[in-house]
Design a protein around this motif. Structure first.
Motif, PDB file in Angstrom:
ATOM      1  N   LEU A  69       0.827  -1.206   0.000  1.00  0.00           N
ATOM      2  CA  LEU A  69       0.000   0.000   0.000  1.00  0.00           C
ATOM      3  C   LEU A  69       0.860   1.255   0.000  1.00  0.00           C
ATOM      4  N   SER A  70       1.930   1.280   0.764  1.00  0.00           N
ATOM      5  CA  SER A  70       2.785   2.473   0.792  1.00  0.00           C
ATOM      6  C   SER A  70       3.443   2.704  -0.571  1.00  0.00           C
ATOM      7  N   LEU A  71       3.799   1.629  -1.266  1.00  0.00           N
ATOM      8  CA  LEU A  71       4.355   1.779  -2.613  1.00  0.00           C
ATOM      9  C   LEU A  71       3.336   2.398  -3.558  1.00  0.00           C
ATOM     10  N   LEU A  72       2.105   1.878  -3.526  1.00  0.00           N
ATOM     11  CA  LEU A  72       1.064   2.425  -4.400  1.00  0.00           C
ATOM     12  C   LEU A  72       0.780   3.887  -4.075  1.00  0.00           C
ATOM     13  N   GLU A  73       0.695   4.206  -2.794  1.00  0.00           N
ATOM     14  CA  GLU A  73       0.411   5.589  -2.393  1.00  0.00           C
ATOM     15  C   GLU A  73       1.522   6.538  -2.832  1.00  0.00           C
ATOM     16  N   ALA A  74       2.759   6.059  -2.813  1.00  0.00           N
ATOM     17  CA  ALA A  74       3.879   6.901  -3.253  1.00  0.00           C
ATOM     18  C   ALA A  74       3.915   7.027  -4.778  1.00  0.00           C
ATOM     19  N   MET A  75       3.555   5.955  -5.481  1.00  0.00           N
ATOM     20  CA  MET A  75       3.564   5.993  -6.942  1.00  0.00           C
ATOM     21  C   MET A  75       2.440   6.866  -7.481  1.00  0.00           C
ATOM     22  N   ILE A  76       1.293   6.860  -6.798  1.00  0.00           N
ATOM     23  CA  ILE A  76       0.144   7.666  -7.217  1.00  0.00           C
ATOM     24  C   ILE A  76      -0.339   8.441  -5.991  1.00  0.00           C
ATOM     25  N   PRO A  77       0.366   9.536  -5.650  1.00  0.00           N
ATOM     26  CA  PRO A  77       0.049  10.247  -4.417  1.00  0.00           C
ATOM     27  C   PRO A  77      -1.246  11.050  -4.461  1.00  0.00           C
ATOM     28  N   GLY A  78      -1.696  11.391  -5.638  1.00  0.00           N
ATOM     29  CA  GLY A  78      -2.914  12.187  -5.754  1.00  0.00           C
ATOM     30  C   GLY A  78      -2.647  13.670  -5.570  1.00  0.00           C
ATOM     31  N   SER A  79      -3.691  14.436  -5.795  1.00  0.00           N
ATOM     32  CA  SER A  79      -3.615  15.892  -5.667  1.00  0.00           C
ATOM     33  C   SER A  79      -5.022  16.401  -5.353  1.00  0.00           C
ATOM     34  N   VAL A 128      -6.830  14.900  -8.462  1.00  0.00           N
ATOM     35  CA  VAL A 128      -6.625  13.491  -8.787  1.00  0.00           C
ATOM     36  C   VAL A 128      -6.555  12.685  -7.499  1.00  0.00           C
ATOM     37  N   PRO A 129      -7.494  11.767  -7.310  1.00  0.00           N
ATOM     38  CA  PRO A 129      -7.435  10.938  -6.099  1.00  0.00           C
ATOM     39  C   PRO A 129      -6.183  10.062  -6.102  1.00  0.00           C
ATOM     40  N   GLY A 130      -5.605   9.897  -4.938  1.00  0.00           N
ATOM     41  CA  GLY A 130      -4.427   9.053  -4.810  1.00  0.00           C
ATOM     42  C   GLY A 130      -4.806   7.588  -4.676  1.00  0.00           C
ATOM     43  N   ALA A 131      -3.822   6.732  -4.859  1.00  0.00           N
ATOM     44  CA  ALA A 131      -4.028   5.291  -4.678  1.00  0.00           C
ATOM     45  C   ALA A 131      -4.366   5.024  -3.219  1.00  0.00           C
ATOM     46  N   ASP A 132      -5.160   3.988  -3.010  1.00  0.00           N
ATOM     47  CA  ASP A 132      -5.579   3.645  -1.661  1.00  0.00           C
ATOM     48  C   ASP A 132      -5.797   2.140  -1.559  1.00  0.00           C
ATOM     49  N   GLU A 133      -6.398   1.722  -0.478  1.00  0.00           N
ATOM     50  CA  GLU A 133      -6.641   0.301  -0.244  1.00  0.00           C
ATOM     51  C   GLU A 133      -7.483  -0.310  -1.366  1.00  0.00           C
ATOM     52  N   ALA A 134      -8.437   0.454  -1.899  1.00  0.00           N
ATOM     53  CA  ALA A 134      -9.272  -0.047  -2.996  1.00  0.00           C
ATOM     54  C   ALA A 134      -8.423  -0.280  -4.251  1.00  0.00           C
ATOM     55  N   THR A 135      -7.455   0.577  -4.494  1.00  0.00           N
ATOM     56  CA  THR A 135      -6.552   0.385  -5.634  1.00  0.00           C
ATOM     57  C   THR A 135      -5.751  -0.892  -5.443  1.00  0.00           C
ATOM     58  N   LEU A 136      -5.243  -1.095  -4.237  1.00  0.00           N
ATOM     59  CA  LEU A 136      -4.460  -2.299  -3.964  1.00  0.00           C
ATOM     60  C   LEU A 136      -5.300  -3.556  -4.173  1.00  0.00           C
ATOM     61  N   ARG A 137      -6.521  -3.559  -3.665  1.00  0.00           N
ATOM     62  CA  ARG A 137      -7.405  -4.724  -3.856  1.00  0.00           C
ATOM     63  C   ARG A 137      -7.654  -4.976  -5.333  1.00  0.00           C
ATOM     64  N   ARG A 138      -7.904  -3.911  -6.095  1.00  0.00           N
ATOM     65  CA  ARG A 138      -8.204  -4.070  -7.516  1.00  0.00           C
ATOM     66  C   ARG A 138      -6.977  -4.537  -8.296  1.00  0.00           C
ATOM     67  N   ALA A 175      -0.291  -0.337 -11.623  1.00  0.00           N
ATOM     68  CA  ALA A 175      -0.974   0.498 -10.634  1.00  0.00           C
ATOM     69  C   ALA A 175      -1.747   1.631 -11.303  1.00  0.00           C
ATOM     70  N   LYS A 176      -1.126   2.292 -12.267  1.00  0.00           N
ATOM     71  CA  LYS A 176      -1.798   3.406 -12.947  1.00  0.00           C
ATOM     72  C   LYS A 176      -2.979   2.932 -13.793  1.00  0.00           C
ATOM     73  N   LEU A 177      -2.781   1.841 -14.534  1.00  0.00           N
ATOM     74  CA  LEU A 177      -3.881   1.318 -15.351  1.00  0.00           C
ATOM     75  C   LEU A 177      -5.089   0.990 -14.481  1.00  0.00           C
ATOM     76  N   VAL A 178      -4.842   0.329 -13.384  1.00  0.00           N
ATOM     77  CA  VAL A 178      -5.939  -0.080 -12.505  1.00  0.00           C
ATOM     78  C   VAL A 178      -6.536   1.123 -11.784  1.00  0.00           C
ATOM     79  N   HIS A 179      -5.692   1.967 -11.236  1.00  0.00           N
ATOM     80  CA  HIS A 179      -6.186   3.109 -10.454  1.00  0.00           C
ATOM     81  C   HIS A 179      -7.059   4.038 -11.294  1.00  0.00           C
ATOM     82  N   PHE A 180      -6.577   4.406 -12.466  1.00  0.00           N
ATOM     83  CA  PHE A 180      -7.317   5.371 -13.273  1.00  0.00           C
ATOM     84  C   PHE A 180      -8.484   4.747 -14.025  1.00  0.00           C
ATOM     85  N   ASP A 181      -8.646   3.437 -13.915  1.00  0.00           N
ATOM     86  CA  ASP A 181      -9.808   2.760 -14.481  1.00  0.00           C
ATOM     87  C   ASP A 181     -10.924   2.586 -13.447  1.00  0.00           C
TER      88      ASP A 181
END
Length: 137
Positions: A17-27, A30-40, A107-113
């Motif tokens: 989760l910390s890796l995903l949050e750092a790779m896609i921190p959000g703004s 733009v929502p940042g990566a979170d637990e839902a991103t990791l599950r997906r 991570a980006k493909l999944v998160h932004f989908d």
């Protein structure tokens, strides 16, 4: 898909989760990566190949261990500045850039989908209301 088979430890999950949050921190927009991103991400990996889930999780542990070796602390224990510097090093490291780039791409493909992210960005999928059957059918 059941991604709970061989469920990772708390530490492994926190590392991923910390890796995903750092790779896609959000703004602000733009929502940042979170637990839902990791599950997906895990669901997508499992849909592609259930055997790959253990490989995906091992890659997350490997990247976290790489941070421990270079920064003296696990990735999740680094502050945001040190995490960003670590990601930058990985992006050019001859050994880690491949695994890092693959993890970032997935991570980006999944998160932004994700529906919630697309909605927040004001995006929508172009879905046709009705389609005529092709003449050859």
């Amino acid at each position: 898909m059941n991604t709970d088979v061989d469920a990772p430890s708390f530490e492994a999950r926190r590392a991923a989760l910390s890796l995903l949050e750092a790779m896609i921190p959000g703004s602000a927009t733009v929502p940042g990566a979170d637990e839902a991103t990791l599950r997906r991400v895990e669901e997508v990996v499992c849909e592609f190949s259930p055997e790959m889930l253990s490989v995906w999780r091992a890659s997350q542990r490997t990247l976290s261990a790489a941070a421990l070796m270079t920064a003296g602390r696990p990735f999740h224990a680094l502050d945001a500045r040190a995490q960003e510097a670590t990601l930058t090093r990985w992006s050019v490291d001859p050994v880690l850039r491949g695994p890092f780039a693959l993890a970032l791409l997935l991570a980006k493909l999944v998160h932004f989908d994700r529906d919630a992210v697309r909605t927040r960005l004001g995006a929508s999928l172009p879905v046709a209301a009705s389609l005529d059957a092709p003449r050859w059918l």
